[in-house]
Motif scaffolding. Sequence first.
Motif, PDB file in Angstrom:
ATOM      1  N   ASP A  50       1.941  35.026  62.093  1.00 34.57           N
ATOM      2  CA  ASP A  50       2.868  35.170  61.100  1.00 34.57           C
ATOM      3  C   ASP A  50       2.804  33.450  60.660  1.00 34.57           C
ATOM      4  N   ARG A  51       2.758  32.501  61.458  1.00 35.58           N
ATOM      5  CA  ARG A  51       2.424  31.429  61.057  1.00 35.58           C
ATOM      6  C   ARG A  51       1.487  31.078  60.161  1.00 35.58           C
ATOM      7  N   ILE A  52       0.263  31.625  60.640  1.00 38.20           N
ATOM      8  CA  ILE A  52      -0.905  31.308  59.729  1.00 38.20           C
ATOM      9  C   ILE A  52      -0.679  31.844  58.101  1.00 38.20           C
ATOM     10  N   ARG A  53       0.192  33.030  58.051  1.00 37.58           N
ATOM     11  CA  ARG A  53       0.391  33.633  56.982  1.00 37.58           C
ATOM     12  C   ARG A  53       1.222  32.580  55.989  1.00 37.58           C
ATOM     13  N   LEU A  54       2.467  32.176  56.471  1.00 38.62           N
ATOM     14  CA  LEU A  54       3.119  31.074  55.994  1.00 38.62           C
ATOM     15  C   LEU A  54       2.266  29.973  55.574  1.00 38.62           C
ATOM     16  N   LEU A  55       1.435  29.526  56.293  1.00 39.32           N
ATOM     17  CA  LEU A  55       0.627  28.378  55.933  1.00 39.32           C
ATOM     18  C   LEU A  55      -0.190  28.626  54.705  1.00 39.32           C
ATOM     19  N   HIS A  56      -0.863  29.800  54.847  1.00 39.04           N
ATOM     20  CA  HIS A  56      -1.572  30.254  53.652  1.00 39.04           C
ATOM     21  C   HIS A  56      -0.735  30.536  52.420  1.00 39.04           C
ATOM     22  N   LEU A  57       0.396  30.750  52.690  1.00 40.25           N
ATOM     23  CA  LEU A  57       1.128  31.140  51.333  1.00 40.25           C
ATOM     24  C   LEU A  57       1.474  29.704  50.851  1.00 40.25           C
ATOM     25  N   ILE A  58       1.800  28.735  51.528  1.00 46.27           N
ATOM     26  CA  ILE A  58       2.041  27.385  50.939  1.00 46.27           C
ATOM     27  C   ILE A  58       0.643  26.939  50.444  1.00 46.27           C
ATOM     28  N   ALA A  59      -0.379  27.062  50.920  1.00 44.32           N
ATOM     29  CA  ALA A  59      -1.795  26.564  50.309  1.00 44.32           C
ATOM     30  C   ALA A  59      -2.003  27.230  49.012  1.00 44.32           C
ATOM     31  N   ALA A  60      -1.657  28.444  48.771  1.00 35.03           N
ATOM     32  CA  ALA A  60      -1.826  29.277  47.670  1.00 35.03           C
ATOM     33  C   ALA A  60      -0.926  28.588  46.786  1.00 35.03           C
ATOM     34  N   ILE A  61       0.326  28.318  46.868  1.00 35.50           N
ATOM     35  CA  ILE A  61       1.302  27.845  46.028  1.00 35.50           C
ATOM     36  C   ILE A  61       0.631  26.663  45.401  1.00 35.50           C
ATOM     37  N   TYR A  62      -0.038  25.348  46.355  1.00 44.22           N
ATOM     38  CA  TYR A  62      -0.671  24.250  45.845  1.00 44.22           C
ATOM     39  C   TYR A  62      -1.746  24.686  44.900  1.00 44.22           C
ATOM     40  N   GLU A  63      -2.586  25.806  45.180  1.00 44.52           N
ATOM     41  CA  GLU A  63      -3.812  26.044  44.459  1.00 44.52           C
ATOM     42  C   GLU A  63      -3.368  26.474  42.906  1.00 44.52           C
ATOM     43  N   ASN A  64      -2.365  27.494  42.847  1.00 41.88           N
ATOM     44  CA  ASN A  64      -1.532  28.004  41.757  1.00 41.88           C
ATOM     45  C   ASN A  64      -1.148  27.004  40.922  1.00 41.88           C
TER      46      ASN A  64
END
Length: 346
Positions: A291-305
């Motif tokens: 779950d923590r990994i999914r949250l960090l991946h989401l944040i990273a995806a926002i930066y990329e977007n």
Amino acid sequence: MTAGSFAPESFDDPTPAAGLLISRDPLIVWGPNGPDWRCGPGNSLARHVGNRRAYFLFSLTFSRDSIAVVESDAAAIEELRKEYPEHRHIMLCNTSQELQLAAGQNINAILCSTMAMVSETIFRIQPNQPKMFDAIYNAALTKFKKHELCRDVSGLGLLYHWFHAAPAQRPSIQDEYRALLPHAKFINGFGKDYRLFNAYQIADWLNRAEVGLCLSEVEGATTAAVEYMLCGLPVVTTPSKGGRDRIFDPAVSLTVEPTPIAVARGVQAVIERQIEPHRVRSVAEAILKPDRIRLLHLIAAIYENENVPFPDQADWQHLFRHGPWPQKTVGRFLSETPIAERSAVR
């Protein structure tokens, strides 16, 4: 308006809010939702942020077990988007079923339980702490917590707070629960002697018990469940909706019928199993890590977007050290140092 650096000049708004400022550029915040703020910080912060690109991540404080409830969430998001079309709202679901329901309503969502926000550095095993209780129940004094189910448990300790009860109501609530559970130790005390413990103090008390209790039938993810387990306590639980069952492994927990005798017998059965505390803790850590990994991946995806470089050196673990509902004012929320600007200690 596209995403850009968000630098508030001065915020002195004393309105209560809960959550964390994750990043200013892109603007990302996280917090809990509720019946009157279904979009979490998206409700309380919208007018301060204005119609700039902003990402509002909100965790669910109560079960989404029907399409009707999630439809209401979707309607609330749509209503906000009419005034603030640049805002993005992302639901952090406690269960796979909630994730599916959110997808059916075109709500952006990930599976990330509220339990993943509990700090494993605060809630830890204290091997030298003497045991005082057979079982401990960390729960607000409110009806849905089903305290009556632990009336037959001997050696019972209760940690509690008032939830939304007004001060004038508290004496009568105390009397009601003392009559219901006359043999229990009310650890926080009563009346003028009442103490509201911080997370470190709660962890100290949890380590004085053999077993943790989870007795509600329906609620959110029940952060007390993971607090128990990170402190090495096996759990006796009744069947429930809301997501706490995700963390329970039969090797370190026991699900019993929602009756006082079944709960009492369950506590004794778990004590007799002599489950090793580090085994309990490792189960909790293993289940919540994805779950923590999914949250960090989401944040990273926002930066990329948003075409903003991701700050790899930031202290991203700080996301999980505040506890699930860090309380503050709107002014403090928007003025604090975001996690993305905190350097990780190496």
